[in-house]
Design an enzyme around this catalytic site. Structure first.
Site, short mmCIF file in Angstrom:
data_model
loop_
_atom_site.label_atom_id
_atom_site.label_comp_id
_atom_site.label_asym_id
_atom_site.label_seq_id
_atom_site.Cartn_x
_atom_site.Cartn_y
_atom_site.Cartn_z
N VAL A 67 0.79 -1.28 -0.14
CA VAL A 67 0.03 -0.18 -0.11
C VAL A 67 0.90 1.28 0.00
O VAL A 67 0.59 2.27 -0.73
CB VAL A 67 -0.93 -0.09 1.07
CG1 VAL A 67 -1.64 1.31 1.27
CG2 VAL A 67 -2.05 -1.12 1.34
N ILE A 84 4.43 -9.76 14.79
CA ILE A 84 5.38 -9.18 14.05
C ILE A 84 4.60 -8.31 13.03
O ILE A 84 3.63 -8.54 13.02
CB ILE A 84 6.14 -10.30 13.15
CG1 ILE A 84 5.53 -11.29 12.43
CG2 ILE A 84 7.08 -10.94 13.93
CD1 ILE A 84 6.08 -12.29 11.75
N CYS A 126 7.67 -1.96 8.43
CA CYS A 126 6.94 -1.92 7.28
C CYS A 126 8.02 -2.59 6.10
O CYS A 126 9.19 -2.08 5.91
CB CYS A 126 6.24 -0.66 6.60
SG CYS A 126 5.68 -0.95 5.21
C1 LIG Z 1 -3.05 -3.98 3.57
C2 LIG Z 1 -2.03 -4.07 4.68
C3 LIG Z 1 -1.69 -2.86 5.32
C4 LIG Z 1 -0.82 -2.73 6.33
N1 LIG Z 1 -0.52 -1.75 6.86
C5 LIG Z 1 0.15 -1.53 7.84
C6 LIG Z 1 0.73 -0.36 8.71
O1 LIG Z 1 0.10 0.84 8.15
N2 LIG Z 1 1.30 -0.37 9.79
C7 LIG Z 1 1.68 -1.40 10.36
O2 LIG Z 1 2.24 -1.38 11.37
N3 LIG Z 1 1.38 -2.65 9.78
C8 LIG Z 1 0.53 -2.74 8.56
N4 LIG Z 1 0.32 -3.79 8.31
C9 LIG Z 1 0.59 -5.13 8.83
C10 LIG Z 1 -0.24 -5.72 9.70
O3 LIG Z 1 -0.71 -4.84 10.78
C11 LIG Z 1 -0.08 -6.99 10.49
O4 LIG Z 1 1.36 -6.91 11.04
C12 LIG Z 1 0.05 -7.91 9.34
O5 LIG Z 1 -0.80 -8.09 8.43
C13 LIG Z 1 0.06 -9.57 10.21
O6 LIG Z 1 -1.25 -9.82 10.76
P1 LIG Z 1 -2.11 -10.61 9.79
O7 LIG Z 1 -1.79 -11.81 9.35
O8 LIG Z 1 -3.49 -10.86 11.06
O9 LIG Z 1 -2.92 -9.61 8.98
C14 LIG Z 1 -0.42 -4.09 7.06
C15 LIG Z 1 -1.01 -5.29 6.51
C16 LIG Z 1 -1.72 -5.16 5.50
C17 LIG Z 1 -2.34 -6.49 5.06
#
Ligand SMILES: Cc1cc2nc3c(=O)[nH]c(=O)nc-3n(C[C@H](O)[C@H](O)[C@H](O)COP(=O)(O)O)c2cc1C
Ligand code: FES
Lengths: 308, 263
Positions: free
Chosen positions: A75, A192, A132
């Protein structure tokens, strides 16, 4: 009569009715987004990563599902800048729900600037996005360098009194970075973030994401996240928020027994067909699980799998 | 269920079968999925991935057992590049996205379409024919060369629906805009009145009919990820997302949003 086991927990000094909050980046930069996230039943809301000034992201495609169950995104930390913090905090207060501002920046000063705004507006806590994997200069380059982690966290912790949580991603140095974040004054760690990855279309023969590389989230990264939580807890007994691939209550339970006091859920939100019920369903199952094992509350089992 | 959502959100490879101008301003794209099959309803949309160029949200214009059809106007680099793709070339599609919106049995619907807002109408008509719903379509365009032959393109039966053409250059059909015709229609005759087209038209439409319950608009802009994550398609003043809860909304749900995005 048996009492229902309690799911109340606290992490980094934040009192939570239950351990499940949302992960940063799933909506989270307007009051409307906050309202929607709150309607899912999370115990606290984590915002999108906010930078001092508006930041334009990459052009679509920015987010795609993968056939292995994961989600891939680049993104590019798109967000409207720190001006949006006020309306989000106000909305969360109206709804009576803790709000954690995810803070991003390209320099130490930028992190501190957003953190100060969050504190000024009355946010519950700050989560520093040091991880990120696809926004150049804004993420994992910091998180994989323990010295940089130390200075960013130190700088922010010295200008704010609300809890500072450092969100770290997968790197060879994650253990060391976690130690440095705690030493610099972080009250908790989120472990993470997504993991750098890519997807290629085998007919057009081209990478799919506009940015080519993105971050992998969802079930495929869960075992890796559990490993990181386990190792970091073993080393530091820190307050940890487990994040990565939580889809079912079992994943929450696994994070908690590995050492997490709370979890964040991202990808599962969008694949769920019962968005407004799925947190509640996981909570019910967690209570049943605790009851079955004879525990009175979830805090009793934090890190319990370390005893082997 | 989980699996079906995931399947919708995967970028599925597809082959271009046909891609050509259909009128003075519109193009038709026909594709076939290579490995997947999907179930589509009227007003679903797809994010069309033009490799290395863009991902473009387009309403489903028609679908049969093998092919998906889209009708689009060239608006920027993405659609321009899309229009240059030749039969045999590969693209990807994410979808179907959004909620379908389709008629129950034996209803009367009025559709007010502006310009390329006509895109989802052929597929809707094919459903209406199956469910015995009568649909009147008012289709307004600026220049009459934008019209194409709605029934011929998709072989729709001429049964249960009527088309009223309106052009601003007054060369074909009635003279005026789709909304100017709406003034002389007896709205009470319809179970559902739905507008599709430019935002300004949708806003005027909702203002005109704001006291009624059964008036809807189909929104079409602001979509990026299409799957409820990026937040770019949220409706101002509401917790709804266009890509998940839409694209069809009641006027009462979106009038604040339209007011604030146009002002
Ligand atoms: C579309 C998208 C946008 C994300 N944007 C951020 C963000 O702005 N800041 C951040 O710390 N993590 C961001 N993440 C990471 C998520 O917070 C999280 O760490 C990661 O998706 C793993 O968790 P999940 O498997 O439950 O999705 C983003 C993840 C996705 C998929
Ligand atoms: S387009 Fe991303 S949330 Fe709707």
């Amino acid at each position: 009569m048996d009492q229902e086991p309690s799911l109340r927990t606290s992490v980094a000094g934040i009192e939570l009715l239950h351990p499940i909050m949302n992960a940063s980046g799933f909506l989270g930069y307007s009051k409307e987004h906050i309202r929607r996230l709150a309607s899912y039943g999370f115990s606290a809301i984590v915002t999108k990563t906010i930078t001092p000034y508006p930041k334009k992201g990459y052009d679509p495609p920015i987010i795609i599902a993968l056939s292995n169950g994961g989600l891939l995104n680049a993104v590019g930390l798109e967000n409207p800048g720190k001006e949006c913090i006020n309306e989000m905090v106000e909305e969360a207060k109206k709804l009576g729900i803790p709000i954690i501002i995810s803070v991003g920046g390209a320099t130490e000063e930028e992190f501190a600037e957003v953190a100060e705004e969050a504190e000024l507006r009355g946010a519950t806590a700050i989560e520093l996005n040091l991880s990120c994997p696809h926004a150049k200069g804004y993420g994992i380059e910091i998180g994989m360098d323990p010295q940089k982690v130390f200075s960013v966290v130190k700088n922010v912790a010295s200008v704010t009194k609300i809890p500072v949580i450092a969100k770290l991603g997968l790197s060879d140095k994650v253990l060391e970075s976690a130690g440095k974040a705690l030493e610099a004054g972080a009250s908790g760690l989120t472990l993470i973030n997504t993991i750098k990855a890519m997807a290629i279309d085998i007919y057009s023969l081209k990478p799919i994401l506009t940015n080519v590389f993105g971050g992998l989230s969802g079930p495929p990264i869960h075992p890796i996240a559990v490993r990181v939580v386990y190792e970091v807890y073993r080393e530091y007994k820190a307050d940890i928020i487990g994040c990565g691939g939580v889809t079912k209550w079992e994943d929450v339970a696994e994070f908690v027994v590995a050492g997490a006091r709370a979890v964040e859920v991202g990808t599962a939100i969008i694949f769920s067909t019962t968005q407004h019920k799925f947190v509640e369903e996981m909570l019910d199952s967690l209570r049943n699980w605790l009851k079955m094992l004879g525990f009175k509350g979830i805090e009793e089992v934090v890190g319990i799998a370390q005893k082997i | 269920m989980l699996e079906s959502t995931r399947l919708r959100y995967i970028v599925k490879p597809a082959r271009v079968i046909e891609n050509k101008p259909i009128s003075g301003s519109m193009h038709i794209l026909r594709i076939e999925l290579i490995r997947h099959s999907v179930e589509v309803e009227p007003f679903n949309f797809f994010n069309i991935w033009v490799p290395r160029v863009d991902e473009i949200p387009l309403s489903i214009a028609y679908a049969d057992s093998k092919s998906l059809f889209f009708i689009y106007r060239i608006r920027g680099v993405g659609t321009k590049t899309l229009s240059q793709l030749k039969p045999g070339e590969f693209i990807g599609v994410k979808g179907p996205l959004g909620k379908g919106f389709k008629p129950l049995n034996n209803r009367r619907w009025l559709i007010v379409a502006g310009g390329v807002g006509i895109a989802p109408v052929p597929f809707l008509l094919s459903f209406a024919i199956k469910t015995n719903t009568k649909i009147d379509v008012i289709w307004g365009v600026k220049k009459s060369d934008e019209f194409f032959d709605l029934s011929n393109v998709f072989g729709l039966k001429q049964r249960g629906w009527r088309l009223i053409k309106v052009s601003e250059d007054c060369q074909d059909g009635l003279c005026g805009t789709a909304l100017s015709v709406l003034n002389s229609v007896s709205i009470n005759d319809y179970d559902v009145v739905l507008a599709i087209g430019p935002q300004q038209m949708l806003l005027s439409f909702c203002r005109m009919l704001k006291d009624r319950e059964n008036v809807y608009v189909s929104l079409e802009n602001m979509v990026k990820c299409g799957i409820g994550v990026c937040g770019s398609c949220y409706l101002k003043g509401s917790h709804k997302l266009l890509c998940i809860d839409g694209p069809v909304f009641k006027c009462s749900e979106v009038v604040d949003h339209l007011e604030s995005s146009i002002s």
